[in-house]
Write a protein that holds these residues in place. Structure first.
Motif, short mmCIF file in Angstrom:
data_model
loop_
_atom_site.label_atom_id
_atom_site.label_comp_id
_atom_site.label_asym_id
_atom_site.label_seq_id
_atom_site.Cartn_x
_atom_site.Cartn_y
_atom_site.Cartn_z
N VAL A 27 -65.36 -79.62 -58.00
CA VAL A 27 -66.74 -79.01 -59.03
C VAL A 27 -66.88 -79.94 -59.66
O VAL A 27 -68.59 -79.82 -59.85
CB VAL A 27 -65.33 -77.96 -60.15
CG1 VAL A 27 -66.14 -76.97 -60.68
CG2 VAL A 27 -65.09 -76.76 -59.45
N LEU A 28 -66.51 -81.45 -60.61
CA LEU A 28 -66.93 -82.34 -60.91
C LEU A 28 -67.30 -83.50 -60.19
O LEU A 28 -65.66 -84.11 -60.48
CB LEU A 28 -66.61 -82.56 -62.06
CG LEU A 28 -66.28 -81.29 -63.04
CD1 LEU A 28 -65.48 -81.61 -64.45
CD2 LEU A 28 -67.73 -80.83 -63.94
N ARG A 29 -67.97 -83.89 -59.30
CA ARG A 29 -69.49 -82.84 -59.31
C ARG A 29 -69.97 -82.55 -57.69
O ARG A 29 -71.10 -81.90 -57.60
CB ARG A 29 -70.41 -83.36 -60.25
CG ARG A 29 -69.90 -83.59 -61.95
CD ARG A 29 -71.17 -84.85 -62.23
NE ARG A 29 -70.27 -86.53 -62.03
CZ ARG A 29 -70.98 -87.36 -62.35
NH1 ARG A 29 -71.89 -87.15 -63.19
NH2 ARG A 29 -71.10 -88.86 -61.63
N ALA A 30 -68.65 -83.32 -57.22
CA ALA A 30 -69.32 -82.98 -55.83
C ALA A 30 -69.97 -82.15 -55.12
O ALA A 30 -71.27 -82.04 -54.01
CB ALA A 30 -68.84 -84.30 -54.49
N SER A 83 -74.70 -86.80 -60.34
CA SER A 83 -75.09 -85.10 -61.21
C SER A 83 -76.25 -84.60 -60.30
O SER A 83 -77.15 -84.39 -60.01
CB SER A 83 -76.03 -86.06 -62.20
OG SER A 83 -76.39 -84.70 -62.59
N PRO A 84 -75.68 -82.89 -60.00
CA PRO A 84 -76.10 -82.31 -59.60
C PRO A 84 -77.73 -81.97 -60.16
O PRO A 84 -79.40 -81.81 -60.08
CB PRO A 84 -75.48 -80.87 -60.27
CG PRO A 84 -74.24 -81.23 -60.72
CD PRO A 84 -74.53 -82.59 -61.53
N LEU A 202 -66.06 -88.16 -67.59
CA LEU A 202 -67.80 -87.52 -67.56
C LEU A 202 -67.88 -87.80 -69.25
O LEU A 202 -69.58 -88.44 -69.17
CB LEU A 202 -68.42 -86.44 -66.84
CG LEU A 202 -67.43 -86.62 -65.25
CD1 LEU A 202 -67.74 -85.20 -64.14
CD2 LEU A 202 -68.50 -87.83 -64.70
N CYS A 203 -67.61 -87.29 -69.99
CA CYS A 203 -68.47 -87.49 -70.84
C CYS A 203 -68.07 -89.04 -71.59
O CYS A 203 -69.10 -89.11 -72.30
CB CYS A 203 -67.29 -86.50 -72.67
SG CYS A 203 -67.44 -84.75 -72.07
N ARG A 204 -67.21 -89.03 -71.60
CA ARG A 204 -67.24 -90.96 -72.08
C ARG A 204 -68.65 -92.28 -71.66
O ARG A 204 -68.61 -92.25 -71.86
CB ARG A 204 -65.88 -91.78 -71.68
CG ARG A 204 -65.12 -90.76 -72.25
CD ARG A 204 -63.04 -92.50 -72.66
NE ARG A 204 -63.31 -92.53 -71.63
CZ ARG A 204 -62.16 -91.90 -71.12
NH1 ARG A 204 -61.97 -90.80 -71.44
NH2 ARG A 204 -61.48 -91.33 -70.15
N ILE A 205 -68.76 -91.36 -70.21
CA ILE A 205 -69.82 -91.56 -69.61
C ILE A 205 -71.09 -91.70 -69.38
O ILE A 205 -72.25 -92.04 -68.66
CB ILE A 205 -69.41 -92.62 -68.34
CG1 ILE A 205 -69.31 -91.17 -66.80
CG2 ILE A 205 -68.21 -93.58 -67.71
CD1 ILE A 205 -69.26 -91.52 -65.56
N GLY A 206 -71.62 -90.33 -70.18
CA GLY A 206 -72.69 -90.13 -70.48
C GLY A 206 -73.30 -89.05 -69.68
O GLY A 206 -74.69 -88.17 -69.81
N PHE A 207 -72.30 -88.19 -69.10
CA PHE A 207 -72.88 -86.75 -68.45
C PHE A 207 -71.95 -85.07 -68.85
O PHE A 207 -71.48 -84.61 -68.29
CB PHE A 207 -72.05 -87.08 -67.09
CG PHE A 207 -72.76 -88.67 -66.12
CD1 PHE A 207 -74.40 -87.51 -65.63
CD2 PHE A 207 -72.56 -89.66 -65.81
CE1 PHE A 207 -74.37 -88.85 -64.60
CE2 PHE A 207 -72.91 -90.62 -65.14
CZ PHE A 207 -74.52 -90.51 -64.51
N GLU A 208 -71.80 -85.62 -70.03
CA GLU A 208 -71.61 -84.06 -70.63
C GLU A 208 -72.77 -83.22 -70.18
O GLU A 208 -71.49 -81.53 -69.61
CB GLU A 208 -71.55 -83.86 -72.32
CG GLU A 208 -71.16 -83.18 -73.09
CD GLU A 208 -70.80 -83.64 -74.23
OE1 GLU A 208 -71.08 -84.85 -74.87
OE2 GLU A 208 -70.33 -82.67 -75.09
N CYS A 214 -72.25 -77.37 -64.78
CA CYS A 214 -71.18 -77.75 -63.23
C CYS A 214 -70.20 -76.71 -63.40
O CYS A 214 -70.17 -76.12 -62.50
CB CYS A 214 -70.42 -78.51 -62.48
SG CYS A 214 -71.03 -80.32 -62.61
N LEU A 215 -70.32 -75.77 -64.45
CA LEU A 215 -69.49 -74.92 -64.75
C LEU A 215 -70.02 -73.15 -64.33
O LEU A 215 -70.06 -71.81 -65.13
CB LEU A 215 -68.90 -74.64 -66.38
CG LEU A 215 -67.56 -76.25 -66.56
CD1 LEU A 215 -66.98 -75.93 -67.48
CD2 LEU A 215 -66.55 -75.73 -65.11
N GLN A 216 -71.71 -73.18 -64.73
CA GLN A 216 -72.62 -71.83 -64.48
C GLN A 216 -72.13 -71.17 -63.09
O GLN A 216 -72.33 -71.92 -62.12
CB GLN A 216 -74.07 -72.73 -64.88
CG GLN A 216 -74.11 -72.87 -65.57
CD GLN A 216 -75.40 -73.09 -66.11
OE1 GLN A 216 -76.49 -72.55 -66.02
NE2 GLN A 216 -76.32 -73.36 -67.27
#
Ligand code: MLT
Length: 233
Positions: A27-30, A83-84, A202-208, A214-216
């Motif tokens: 899911v996160l993220r591939a 990132s999608p 992912l939040c820490r590296i800026g992909f919040e 990815c959860l939609q």
């Protein structure tokens, strides 16, 4: 229809699951990026396990796009990260994408012995559940996990599928467990997943923003199939 779940790719065993369809989940993220690329018209995706393998393919085929991540970040010299949001129609339509990611593409290659291999995420969950329901085959969900360990988001996505499939003759212990987890967490899925270790990273590296995307659920009506080394619709 028997359902089983591997919490990590290491739990997948070609002999044990002989005849089962495999559904790989990252899911996160591939597998969210793969569904996005397919929905946006890429020609195909070649999932490879190493950066070197990807670069060697590019040397022979300069038109391919190199994509993926290490530690969640763009790999030096690659066209796309993981990132999608990067897999827009403008970027990927008509293109062959060679992708390597830390866990997702490894899981795909591990499950490649199955007679049919699909890639699933929340984004294309219903499309996959529909094809599995039509096929009426035994299914093993292979969670990509994180560096060989259990990951919450992949497990919950498997739980969604177990919850929604019908005509099940047997649920393995892990299938029962993911279903129970999904039932317990589904009312508050985004917050639960935000607490997971990979989401926090992912939040820490800026992909919040990737996490929300990815959860939609069911944004994409595609059922990518991995066969003969390529993923396509
Ligand atoms: C992976 O395959 O490990 C991932 O999809 C990691 C990521 O890009 O978040």
């Amino acid at each position: 229809m028997k359902l089983d779940v591997c919490f990590t790719p290491n739990d997948f065993n070609a002999e044990k699951y002989s005849g089962y369809y495999a559904v790989v989940i990252d899911v996160l993220r591939a597998t969210t990026s793969i569904a996005t690329a397919c929905a946006n018209g890429c020609q195909c995706i070649m999932p490879v396990s190493s950066v070197e393998e990807a670069r060697a393919i590019k040397l022979q085929n300069p038109d391919v796009l190199l994509a993926g991540e290490r530690e969640g970040l763009l790999i030096s010299g690659f066209n796309l990260g993981n990132s999608p949001y990067e897999y827009s129609r403008e970027q990927v339509a008509g293109k062959t994408i060679v992708m390597t990611t830390t866990n997702g593409t490894v899981a795909l290659n591990k499950a490649a012995t199955a007679p049919k291999v699909y890639t699933m995420s929340f984004a294309n969950a219903s499309a996959i559940i529909y094809v599995l329901q039509q096929a009426k085959k035994d299914v093993v969900f292979v969670c990509a996990g994180s560096d060989g360990k259990f990951s919450l988001e992949d497990t919950l996505c498997a739980g969604l599928a177990v919850e929604q499939l019908h005509h099940i003759t047997e649920l393995s212990d892990t299938a029962m467990a993911v279903q129970a987890m999904y039932r317990d967490f589904s009312g508050n899925l985004p917050n639960r997943v935000l607490q997971s270790s990979h989401a926090a990273y992912l939040c820490r590296i800026g992909f919040e923003n990737d996490i929300a995307l990815c959860l939609q659920q069911d944004m994409l009506d595609v059922a990518p199939v991995f066969a003969a080394g390529v993923i396509a619709l």
